[in-house]
Design a protein around this motif. Structure first.
Motif, PDB file in Angstrom:
ATOM      1  N   GLY A 144      -9.123  -5.686  -6.291  1.00 56.79           N
ATOM      2  CA  GLY A 144     -10.199  -5.470  -5.313  1.00 56.79           C
ATOM      3  C   GLY A 144      -9.951  -4.286  -4.410  1.00 56.79           C
ATOM      4  O   GLY A 144     -10.293  -4.322  -3.235  1.00 56.79           O
ATOM      5  N   GLY A 145      -9.337  -3.249  -4.922  1.00 58.35           N
ATOM      6  CA  GLY A 145      -9.071  -2.053  -4.136  1.00 58.35           C
ATOM      7  C   GLY A 145      -7.810  -2.124  -3.289  1.00 58.35           C
ATOM      8  O   GLY A 145      -7.466  -1.165  -2.614  1.00 58.35           O
ATOM      9  N   ALA A 146      -7.110  -3.255  -3.312  1.00 50.69           N
ATOM     10  CA  ALA A 146      -5.876  -3.416  -2.531  1.00 50.69           C
ATOM     11  C   ALA A 146      -4.683  -3.519  -3.480  1.00 50.69           C
ATOM     12  O   ALA A 146      -4.806  -4.013  -4.603  1.00 50.69           O
ATOM     13  CB  ALA A 146      -5.951  -4.666  -1.660  1.00 50.69           C
ATOM     14  N   ILE A 147      -3.537  -3.063  -3.013  1.00 44.94           N
ATOM     15  CA  ILE A 147      -2.300  -3.236  -3.773  1.00 44.94           C
ATOM     16  C   ILE A 147      -1.698  -4.575  -3.361  1.00 44.94           C
ATOM     17  O   ILE A 147      -1.541  -4.866  -2.175  1.00 44.94           O
ATOM     18  CB  ILE A 147      -1.327  -2.075  -3.521  1.00 44.94           C
ATOM     19  N   VAL A 148      -1.378  -5.393  -4.400  1.00 46.56           N
ATOM     20  CA  VAL A 148      -0.864  -6.738  -4.156  1.00 46.56           C
ATOM     21  C   VAL A 148       0.417  -6.953  -4.947  1.00 46.56           C
ATOM     22  O   VAL A 148       0.712  -6.222  -5.902  1.00 46.56           O
ATOM     23  CB  VAL A 148      -1.916  -7.813  -4.536  1.00 46.56           C
ATOM     24  N   THR A 149       1.159  -7.975  -4.570  1.00 48.95           N
ATOM     25  CA  THR A 149       2.369  -8.332  -5.308  1.00 48.95           C
ATOM     26  C   THR A 149       1.978  -8.893  -6.674  1.00 48.95           C
ATOM     27  O   THR A 149       0.957  -9.568  -6.811  1.00 48.95           O
ATOM     28  CB  THR A 149       3.211  -9.375  -4.544  1.00 48.95           C
ATOM     29  N   ASN A 150       2.811  -8.586  -7.674  1.00 50.25           N
ATOM     30  CA  ASN A 150       2.518  -9.070  -9.023  1.00 50.25           C
ATOM     31  C   ASN A 150       3.808  -9.306  -9.816  1.00 50.25           C
ATOM     32  O   ASN A 150       3.797  -9.273 -11.037  1.00 50.25           O
ATOM     33  CB  ASN A 150       1.613  -8.075  -9.760  1.00 50.25           C
ATOM     34  N   GLY A 151       4.914  -9.492  -9.111  1.00 48.34           N
ATOM     35  CA  GLY A 151       6.180  -9.711  -9.778  1.00 48.34           C
ATOM     36  C   GLY A 151       7.227 -10.133  -8.776  1.00 48.34           C
ATOM     37  O   GLY A 151       6.960 -10.218  -7.572  1.00 48.34           O
ATOM     38  N   GLY A 152       8.436 -10.370  -9.274  1.00 49.45           N
ATOM     39  CA  GLY A 152       9.536 -10.757  -8.402  1.00 49.45           C
ATOM     40  C   GLY A 152      10.075  -9.590  -7.604  1.00 49.45           C
ATOM     41  O   GLY A 152      10.144  -9.624  -6.381  1.00 49.45           O
ATOM     42  N   ARG A 153      10.484  -8.539  -8.328  1.00 51.95           N
ATOM     43  CA  ARG A 153      10.893  -7.300  -7.661  1.00 51.95           C
ATOM     44  C   ARG A 153       9.630  -6.475  -7.471  1.00 51.95           C
ATOM     45  O   ARG A 153       9.051  -5.987  -8.432  1.00 51.95           O
ATOM     46  CB  ARG A 153      11.900  -6.544  -8.507  1.00 51.95           C
ATOM     47  N   VAL A 154       9.217  -6.304  -6.240  1.00 56.86           N
ATOM     48  CA  VAL A 154       7.916  -5.709  -5.943  1.00 56.86           C
ATOM     49  C   VAL A 154       8.017  -4.192  -5.767  1.00 56.86           C
ATOM     50  O   VAL A 154       7.274  -3.441  -6.408  1.00 56.86           O
ATOM     51  CB  VAL A 154       7.298  -6.365  -4.688  1.00 56.86           C
ATOM     52  N   LEU A 155       8.916  -3.738  -4.914  1.00 53.18           N
ATOM     53  CA  LEU A 155       9.016  -2.312  -4.580  1.00 53.18           C
ATOM     54  C   LEU A 155      10.469  -1.869  -4.532  1.00 53.18           C
ATOM     55  O   LEU A 155      11.346  -2.657  -4.166  1.00 53.18           O
ATOM     56  CB  LEU A 155       8.387  -2.036  -3.206  1.00 53.18           C
ATOM     57  N   GLY A 156      10.706  -0.603  -4.851  1.00 49.47           N
ATOM     58  CA  GLY A 156      12.007   0.030  -4.663  1.00 49.47           C
ATOM     59  C   GLY A 156      11.853   1.118  -3.616  1.00 49.47           C
ATOM     60  O   GLY A 156      11.392   2.219  -3.919  1.00 49.47           O
ATOM     61  N   VAL A 157      12.187   0.812  -2.380  1.00 45.59           N
ATOM     62  CA  VAL A 157      12.017   1.752  -1.265  1.00 45.59           C
ATOM     63  C   VAL A 157      13.257   2.633  -1.228  1.00 45.59           C
ATOM     64  O   VAL A 157      14.356   2.158  -0.959  1.00 45.59           O
ATOM     65  CB  VAL A 157      11.806   0.993   0.059  1.00 45.59           C
TER      66      VAL A 157
END
Length: 194
Positions: A144-157
């Motif tokens: 819906g135009g938003a970035i959402v979580t979809n896994g266990g490891r979400v981001l690598g900052v």
């Protein structure tokens, strides 16, 4: 749950020993069996009191290890991949930044066990606007135009810095800008090296 590079407690001699004991036999074995290996080989190695030991071999980039390497890589990645598949990689000198890099993984609540998906993520633009920061997506989706979580490891900052300490501080400053319900991350990435 995070990585850092370089590793100050590994000497050039230890790295050479790892190559000699693990990578050289792999390459000799490929040659002996007529295997023309081209592509990515990511060996997971643990240094023990008895020398380097193989945990795993992957024919892909490691995650989150790759993020810190990509931040320091000064060559064009596509050129390197093309040279690898074309068999001319040996003609290219790899160029690395002298800067340090730290990657902090932001994970879903409950990971590595059960975790919910579809949690909206905010602060990505603000984090990416910080100097020498890249936010690598691992377990995200567009909904819906938003970035959402979809896994266990979400981001690598991931951050660059003149030292591991400054890269670590920058990575955690970027993590503080990003929010999603249940977000968790380790607070000690690179601490062993400091």
């Amino acid at each position: 749950m995070g990585t850092y590079c370089p590793t100050p407690f590994l000497s050039d001699a230890e790295l050479a020993e790892t190559s000699r004991k693990i990578l050289d036999p792999f390459m000799r074995g490929c040659a002996a069996e007529g295997i023309d290996f081209r592509g990515i080989l990511y060996p997971g190695i643990m240094v023990t009191k008895d020398g380097p030991k193989v945990l795993e071999f992957n024919a892909r980039f490691g995650d989150p290890e790759t993020q810190v390497y990509l931040m320091r890589l000064e060559n064009d990645l596509v050129e390197l991949l093309d040279a690898s598949t074309g068999g001319t990689l040996g003609k290219i000198e790899l160029k690395w930044s002298d800067l340090a890099s730290v990657c902090v993984v932001m994970a879903s609540g409950g990971y590595p066990g059960n975790y919910a998906k579809g949690k909206p993520i905010t602060g990505l633009v603000e984090a990416a606007q910080l100097p020498d920061i890249k936010v690598f997506h691992a377990g995200t989706a567009l909904a819906g135009g938003a970035i959402v979580t979809n896994g266990g490891r979400v981001l690598g900052v991931t951050a660059l810095g003149r030292s591991l300490k400054t890269a670590q501080a920058a990575a955690y400053a970027a993590v503080q800008k990003i929010h999603f319900e249940g977000a968790q991350f380790r607070r000690d990435i690179a601490a062993k090296a400091l």
